[in-house]
Scaffold this active site. Structure first.
Site, PDB file in Angstrom:
ATOM      1  N   SER A  19       0.806  -1.220   0.000  1.00  0.00           N
ATOM      2  CA  SER A  19       0.000   0.000   0.000  1.00  0.00           C
ATOM      3  C   SER A  19       0.844   1.277   0.000  1.00  0.00           C
ATOM      4  O   SER A  19       1.826   1.408   0.728  1.00  0.00           O
ATOM      5  CB  SER A  19      -0.928   0.016   1.214  1.00  0.00           C
ATOM      6  OG  SER A  19      -1.680   1.216   1.235  1.00  0.00           O
ATOM      7  N   LYS A  70     -14.115  -4.448   2.844  1.00  0.00           N
ATOM      8  CA  LYS A  70     -15.040  -3.336   2.595  1.00  0.00           C
ATOM      9  C   LYS A  70     -16.494  -3.711   2.880  1.00  0.00           C
ATOM     10  O   LYS A  70     -17.278  -2.872   3.336  1.00  0.00           O
ATOM     11  CB  LYS A  70     -14.887  -2.826   1.165  1.00  0.00           C
ATOM     12  CG  LYS A  70     -13.551  -2.142   0.912  1.00  0.00           C
ATOM     13  CD  LYS A  70     -13.455  -1.580  -0.490  1.00  0.00           C
ATOM     14  CE  LYS A  70     -12.097  -0.937  -0.722  1.00  0.00           C
ATOM     15  NZ  LYS A  70     -11.993  -0.335  -2.072  1.00  0.00           N
ATOM     16  N   GLU A  82     -24.976   8.303   1.937  1.00  0.00           N
ATOM     17  CA  GLU A  82     -25.861   7.801   0.887  1.00  0.00           C
ATOM     18  C   GLU A  82     -25.090   6.976  -0.140  1.00  0.00           C
ATOM     19  O   GLU A  82     -25.555   5.929  -0.586  1.00  0.00           O
ATOM     20  CB  GLU A  82     -26.576   8.972   0.198  1.00  0.00           C
ATOM     21  CG  GLU A  82     -27.653   8.545  -0.773  1.00  0.00           C
ATOM     22  CD  GLU A  82     -28.795   7.783  -0.108  1.00  0.00           C
ATOM     23  OE1 GLU A  82     -29.451   6.986  -0.808  1.00  0.00           O
ATOM     24  OE2 GLU A  82     -29.032   7.971   1.104  1.00  0.00           O
ATOM     25  N   ALA A 132     -16.769  -7.915 -11.562  1.00  0.00           N
ATOM     26  CA  ALA A 132     -18.042  -7.592 -10.911  1.00  0.00           C
ATOM     27  C   ALA A 132     -17.931  -7.755  -9.402  1.00  0.00           C
ATOM     28  O   ALA A 132     -18.922  -8.031  -8.728  1.00  0.00           O
ATOM     29  CB  ALA A 132     -19.157  -8.477 -11.466  1.00  0.00           C
ATOM     30  N   GLY A 133     -16.732  -7.572  -8.873  1.00  0.00           N
ATOM     31  CA  GLY A 133     -16.514  -7.740  -7.446  1.00  0.00           C
ATOM     32  C   GLY A 133     -16.822  -6.491  -6.646  1.00  0.00           C
ATOM     33  O   GLY A 133     -17.413  -5.530  -7.147  1.00  0.00           O
ATOM     34  N   TYR A 219      -2.832  -0.582  -9.003  1.00  0.00           N
ATOM     35  CA  TYR A 219      -1.597   0.178  -9.143  1.00  0.00           C
ATOM     36  C   TYR A 219      -0.444  -0.696  -8.699  1.00  0.00           C
ATOM     37  O   TYR A 219      -0.598  -1.588  -7.866  1.00  0.00           O
ATOM     38  CB  TYR A 219      -1.636   1.461  -8.314  1.00  0.00           C
ATOM     39  CG  TYR A 219      -1.756   1.225  -6.827  1.00  0.00           C
ATOM     40  CD1 TYR A 219      -0.620   1.119  -6.029  1.00  0.00           C
ATOM     41  CD2 TYR A 219      -2.997   1.092  -6.222  1.00  0.00           C
ATOM     42  CE1 TYR A 219      -0.719   0.889  -4.669  1.00  0.00           C
ATOM     43  CE2 TYR A 219      -3.114   0.861  -4.858  1.00  0.00           C
ATOM     44  CZ  TYR A 219      -1.971   0.762  -4.091  1.00  0.00           C
ATOM     45  OH  TYR A 219      -2.074   0.522  -2.745  1.00  0.00           O
ATOM     46  N   GLY A 241      -4.098   2.821 -11.631  1.00  0.00           N
ATOM     47  CA  GLY A 241      -5.046   3.401 -10.691  1.00  0.00           C
ATOM     48  C   GLY A 241      -4.450   4.165  -9.531  1.00  0.00           C
ATOM     49  O   GLY A 241      -5.169   4.445  -8.561  1.00  0.00           O
TER      50      GLY A 241
END
Length: 273
Positions: A19, A70, A82, A132-133, A219, A241
Protein backbone atom coordinates in the site's frame (compact mmCIF):
# COMPACT_ATOMS: atom_id res chain seq x y z
CA UNK A 1 0.89 -5.10 14.56
CA UNK A 2 1.51 -1.43 15.35
CA UNK A 3 0.58 -0.17 18.78
CA UNK A 4 -2.66 1.74 18.56
CA UNK A 5 -1.40 4.54 20.80
CA UNK A 6 1.21 5.53 18.20
CA UNK A 7 -1.18 6.89 15.58
CA UNK A 8 -4.64 8.36 15.11
CA UNK A 9 -5.62 7.15 11.61
CA UNK A 10 -5.07 3.84 9.86
CA UNK A 11 -5.55 1.58 6.88
CA UNK A 12 -7.01 -1.87 7.54
CA UNK A 13 -6.56 -4.66 5.01
CA UNK A 14 -4.99 -8.01 4.21
CA UNK A 15 -2.47 -7.84 2.63
CA UNK A 16 -1.33 -4.22 2.93
CA UNK A 17 2.43 -4.49 2.37
CA UNK A 18 2.15 -2.93 -1.10
CA UNK A 19 0.00 0.00 0.00
CA UNK A 20 1.01 3.56 -0.86
CA UNK A 21 -1.66 5.02 1.45
CA UNK A 22 0.62 5.82 4.43
CA UNK A 23 3.00 7.73 2.14
CA UNK A 24 0.10 9.66 0.61
CA UNK A 25 -1.43 10.54 3.97
CA UNK A 26 1.94 11.64 5.31
CA UNK A 27 2.12 14.05 2.37
CA UNK A 28 -1.35 15.33 3.27
CA UNK A 29 -0.34 15.88 6.89
CA UNK A 30 2.80 17.79 5.93
CA UNK A 31 0.98 19.88 3.36
CA UNK A 32 -1.93 20.88 5.60
CA UNK A 33 -0.15 21.03 8.95
CA UNK A 34 -2.82 18.80 10.49
CA UNK A 35 -1.87 16.22 13.14
CA UNK A 36 -2.55 13.15 11.05
CA UNK A 37 -0.46 10.09 11.92
CA UNK A 38 -1.44 7.25 9.61
CA UNK A 39 -0.38 3.59 9.73
CA UNK A 40 -1.19 0.48 7.70
CA UNK A 41 -2.37 -2.51 9.73
CA UNK A 42 -2.63 -6.06 8.43
CA UNK A 43 -5.69 -7.68 10.05
CA UNK A 44 -6.22 -11.45 10.24
CA UNK A 45 -9.08 -12.40 7.96
CA UNK A 46 -11.35 -13.47 10.81
CA UNK A 47 -10.67 -10.54 13.18
CA UNK A 48 -11.90 -7.41 11.42
CA UNK A 49 -14.67 -6.43 13.83
CA UNK A 50 -12.69 -7.10 17.00
CA UNK A 51 -9.56 -5.25 15.85
CA UNK A 52 -11.47 -2.25 14.49
CA UNK A 53 -13.66 -2.06 17.60
CA UNK A 54 -10.52 -1.95 19.74
CA UNK A 55 -9.09 0.68 17.41
CA UNK A 56 -12.02 3.03 17.93
CA UNK A 57 -12.07 2.53 21.70
CA UNK A 58 -8.72 4.32 21.75
CA UNK A 59 -8.34 8.02 21.02
CA UNK A 60 -8.63 7.23 17.31
CA UNK A 61 -10.66 9.24 14.81
CA UNK A 62 -10.79 7.44 11.47
CA UNK A 63 -9.62 4.66 9.19
CA UNK A 64 -9.52 3.50 5.61
CA UNK A 65 -10.52 -0.03 4.71
CA UNK A 66 -9.24 -2.02 1.76
CA UNK A 67 -9.66 -5.56 0.45
CA UNK A 68 -11.04 -7.88 1.60
CA UNK A 69 -12.90 -5.98 4.35
CA UNK A 70 -15.04 -3.34 2.60
CA UNK A 71 -18.23 -5.38 2.93
CA UNK A 72 -17.51 -6.08 6.60
CA UNK A 73 -16.89 -2.36 7.13
CA UNK A 74 -20.30 -1.68 5.62
CA UNK A 75 -21.99 -3.86 8.24
CA UNK A 76 -19.69 -2.59 11.00
CA UNK A 77 -20.76 1.04 10.48
CA UNK A 78 -23.45 2.50 12.74
CA UNK A 79 -24.36 5.15 10.16
CA UNK A 80 -23.78 5.33 6.41
CA UNK A 81 -23.47 8.07 3.82
CA UNK A 82 -25.86 7.80 0.89
CA UNK A 83 -23.14 6.68 -1.52
CA UNK A 84 -22.00 3.99 0.91
CA UNK A 85 -25.59 2.75 1.24
CA UNK A 86 -25.91 2.47 -2.52
CA UNK A 87 -22.53 0.80 -2.96
CA UNK A 88 -23.05 -1.50 0.05
CA UNK A 89 -19.32 -1.10 0.53
CA UNK A 90 -17.25 1.11 2.87
CA UNK A 91 -13.66 2.25 2.50
CA UNK A 92 -13.71 5.13 5.02
CA UNK A 93 -14.67 5.05 8.70
CA UNK A 94 -15.06 8.12 10.90
CA UNK A 95 -15.68 8.25 14.63
CA UNK A 96 -18.65 10.54 15.24
CA UNK A 97 -19.02 9.65 18.92
CA UNK A 98 -18.30 6.76 21.27
CA UNK A 99 -21.51 5.15 20.02
CA UNK A 100 -21.43 6.07 16.34
CA UNK A 101 -19.03 5.14 13.55
CA UNK A 102 -19.83 6.64 10.14
CA UNK A 103 -19.14 4.58 7.02
CA UNK A 104 -18.44 6.27 3.69
CA UNK A 105 -17.19 5.21 0.26
CA UNK A 106 -14.80 7.53 -1.58
CA UNK A 107 -13.78 5.03 -4.27
CA UNK A 108 -16.29 6.28 -6.82
CA UNK A 109 -15.48 9.95 -6.53
CA UNK A 110 -11.79 9.00 -6.48
CA UNK A 111 -12.05 7.13 -9.77
CA UNK A 112 -14.18 9.77 -11.47
CA UNK A 113 -11.86 12.57 -10.34
CA UNK A 114 -8.85 10.81 -11.80
CA UNK A 115 -10.64 10.01 -15.07
CA UNK A 116 -11.51 13.72 -15.36
CA UNK A 117 -7.90 14.69 -14.59
CA UNK A 118 -6.68 12.40 -17.36
CA UNK A 119 -9.43 13.55 -19.74
CA UNK A 120 -10.45 9.90 -20.03
CA UNK A 121 -14.20 10.43 -19.63
CA UNK A 122 -17.06 12.51 -20.97
CA UNK A 123 -20.81 12.49 -20.53
CA UNK A 124 -22.60 9.61 -22.23
CA UNK A 125 -19.44 7.57 -22.79
CA UNK A 126 -19.82 3.85 -23.44
CA UNK A 127 -17.83 2.06 -20.72
CA UNK A 128 -16.84 -1.58 -20.35
CA UNK A 129 -15.88 -2.71 -16.84
CA UNK A 130 -13.95 -5.95 -16.42
CA UNK A 131 -15.01 -7.63 -13.18
CA UNK A 132 -18.04 -7.59 -10.91
CA UNK A 133 -16.51 -7.74 -7.45
CA UNK A 134 -16.69 -5.40 -4.49
CA UNK A 135 -14.38 -2.86 -6.12
CA UNK A 136 -16.95 -2.24 -8.85
CA UNK A 137 -19.82 -1.48 -6.47
CA UNK A 138 -18.08 1.59 -5.11
CA UNK A 139 -17.49 3.21 -8.51
CA UNK A 140 -20.68 2.58 -10.48
CA UNK A 141 -22.87 5.41 -9.18
CA UNK A 142 -20.65 8.33 -10.33
CA UNK A 143 -20.28 6.78 -13.80
CA UNK A 144 -24.01 6.21 -14.17
CA UNK A 145 -24.77 9.69 -12.82
CA UNK A 146 -22.68 11.11 -15.66
CA UNK A 147 -25.06 9.52 -18.15
CA UNK A 148 -22.59 6.86 -19.24
CA UNK A 149 -23.70 3.46 -20.50
CA UNK A 150 -21.91 0.87 -18.41
CA UNK A 151 -21.41 -2.76 -19.44
CA UNK A 152 -20.15 -5.40 -17.01
CA UNK A 153 -17.97 -8.22 -18.36
CA UNK A 154 -17.36 -10.92 -15.78
CA UNK A 155 -16.32 -14.56 -15.94
CA UNK A 156 -19.35 -15.51 -13.85
CA UNK A 157 -22.30 -13.93 -15.65
CA UNK A 158 -24.59 -14.41 -12.64
CA UNK A 159 -22.48 -12.01 -10.56
CA UNK A 160 -22.69 -9.42 -13.33
CA UNK A 161 -26.48 -9.85 -13.45
CA UNK A 162 -26.74 -9.31 -9.69
CA UNK A 163 -24.74 -6.09 -10.01
CA UNK A 164 -26.88 -4.86 -12.89
CA UNK A 165 -30.07 -5.57 -10.95
CA UNK A 166 -28.73 -3.61 -7.95
CA UNK A 167 -27.79 -0.52 -9.98
CA UNK A 168 -30.15 -0.37 -12.97
CA UNK A 169 -32.39 2.19 -11.25
CA UNK A 170 -29.47 4.64 -11.23
CA UNK A 171 -28.74 4.59 -14.96
CA UNK A 172 -27.90 2.57 -18.05
CA UNK A 173 -26.10 -0.59 -16.95
CA UNK A 174 -25.97 -3.92 -18.75
CA UNK A 175 -24.39 -7.37 -18.66
CA UNK A 176 -21.86 -7.92 -21.42
CA UNK A 177 -21.88 -11.54 -22.59
CA UNK A 178 -18.56 -12.32 -24.21
CA UNK A 179 -20.02 -15.35 -25.96
CA UNK A 180 -23.02 -13.56 -27.42
CA UNK A 181 -22.65 -9.85 -28.09
CA UNK A 182 -23.53 -7.29 -30.69
CA UNK A 183 -20.57 -5.54 -32.26
CA UNK A 184 -19.85 -2.18 -30.65
CA UNK A 185 -16.91 -0.01 -29.69
CA UNK A 186 -16.20 1.25 -26.19
CA UNK A 187 -14.89 4.70 -25.31
CA UNK A 188 -13.40 3.54 -22.02
CA UNK A 189 -12.37 0.15 -20.63
CA UNK A 190 -11.87 -0.12 -16.85
CA UNK A 191 -10.17 -3.13 -15.32
CA UNK A 192 -11.51 -3.92 -11.85
CA UNK A 193 -10.14 -7.45 -11.59
CA UNK A 194 -7.24 -8.44 -9.37
CA UNK A 195 -3.96 -6.84 -10.36
CA UNK A 196 -2.43 -10.33 -10.66
CA UNK A 197 -5.06 -11.60 -13.08
CA UNK A 198 -3.19 -13.15 -16.00
CA UNK A 199 -5.05 -13.31 -19.30
CA UNK A 200 -3.95 -13.64 -22.89
CA UNK A 201 -7.06 -11.79 -24.04
CA UNK A 202 -8.84 -9.48 -21.60
CA UNK A 203 -11.49 -8.64 -24.21
CA UNK A 204 -12.09 -9.01 -27.95
CA UNK A 205 -9.99 -6.52 -29.91
CA UNK A 206 -13.00 -5.77 -32.09
CA UNK A 207 -14.50 -3.84 -29.15
CA UNK A 208 -11.80 -1.18 -29.04
CA UNK A 209 -10.47 1.50 -31.37
CA UNK A 210 -7.39 3.70 -31.54
CA UNK A 211 -9.31 6.25 -29.47
CA UNK A 212 -10.33 3.89 -26.63
CA UNK A 213 -9.12 4.85 -23.14
CA UNK A 214 -7.85 2.11 -20.81
CA UNK A 215 -7.81 2.45 -17.03
CA UNK A 216 -6.59 -0.14 -14.53
CA UNK A 217 -8.01 0.42 -11.04
CA UNK A 218 -4.96 -1.43 -9.71
CA UNK A 219 -1.60 0.18 -9.14
CA UNK A 220 1.89 -1.27 -8.95
CA UNK A 221 5.51 -0.23 -9.31
CA UNK A 222 5.53 -2.57 -12.31
CA UNK A 223 3.05 -2.76 -15.13
CA UNK A 224 0.11 -5.01 -14.36
CA UNK A 225 -0.89 -7.77 -16.81
CA UNK A 226 -3.77 -5.58 -17.97
CA UNK A 227 -1.50 -2.60 -18.67
CA UNK A 228 0.85 -4.87 -20.62
CA UNK A 229 -2.06 -6.29 -22.61
CA UNK A 230 -3.32 -2.79 -23.45
CA UNK A 231 0.10 -1.79 -24.76
CA UNK A 232 0.36 -4.90 -26.92
CA UNK A 233 -3.19 -4.31 -28.18
CA UNK A 234 -2.12 -0.92 -29.48
CA UNK A 235 -3.70 1.27 -26.80
CA UNK A 236 -2.50 4.89 -26.84
CA UNK A 237 -4.32 6.15 -23.73
CA UNK A 238 -3.50 3.94 -20.75
CA UNK A 239 -3.32 4.62 -17.01
CA UNK A 240 -3.01 2.64 -13.81
CA UNK A 241 -5.05 3.40 -10.69
CA UNK A 242 -2.61 5.22 -8.45
CA UNK A 243 -4.29 8.53 -9.28
CA UNK A 244 -7.58 7.06 -8.08
CA UNK A 245 -5.81 6.04 -4.88
CA UNK A 246 -4.62 9.60 -4.27
CA UNK A 247 -8.06 11.08 -4.92
CA UNK A 248 -9.98 8.61 -2.75
CA UNK A 249 -7.44 9.20 0.02
CA UNK A 250 -7.91 12.96 -0.32
CA UNK A 251 -11.68 12.65 -0.01
CA UNK A 252 -11.24 10.46 3.07
CA UNK A 253 -9.01 13.19 4.50
CA UNK A 254 -11.74 15.70 3.71
CA UNK A 255 -14.27 13.53 5.56
CA UNK A 256 -12.07 13.48 8.65
CA UNK A 257 -10.70 17.04 8.71
CA UNK A 258 -13.00 19.17 6.50
CA UNK A 259 -9.92 20.06 4.46
CA UNK A 260 -9.26 18.84 0.91
CA UNK A 261 -5.51 18.55 0.24
CA UNK A 262 -3.95 20.00 -2.91
CA UNK A 263 -4.12 16.78 -4.89
CA UNK A 264 -2.11 17.67 -7.98
CA UNK A 265 0.84 18.45 -5.73
CA UNK A 266 0.79 14.89 -4.39
CA UNK A 267 0.37 13.46 -7.88
CA UNK A 268 3.45 15.34 -9.03
CA UNK A 269 5.43 14.19 -6.00
CA UNK A 270 4.57 10.57 -6.79
CA UNK A 271 5.42 11.10 -10.46
CA UNK A 272 2.02 10.00 -11.63
CA UNK A 273 1.36 10.81 -15.22
Amino acid sequence: MCKLEKFNYALFGNPIDHSQSPKIHNFFATQTGILHIYKAINIPLDQFSSVVSDFFKKNIKGANVTAPFKKEAYFFSDKLTERAKIAQSVNTLKKISDKCILGDNTDGIGLLSDLVRLNFIKKNFSILILGAGGAVKGVLLPLLSLGCSVYILNRTILNAKILVKQFNKYGKIFVFDRQNFKQQNFDLVINAMSRNTEKKNFLPLSLITSKTFFYDMNYSTRNTPFINWCSKAGGSFISNGIGMLVFQAAYSFLEWHNVLPEINYIINILNIK
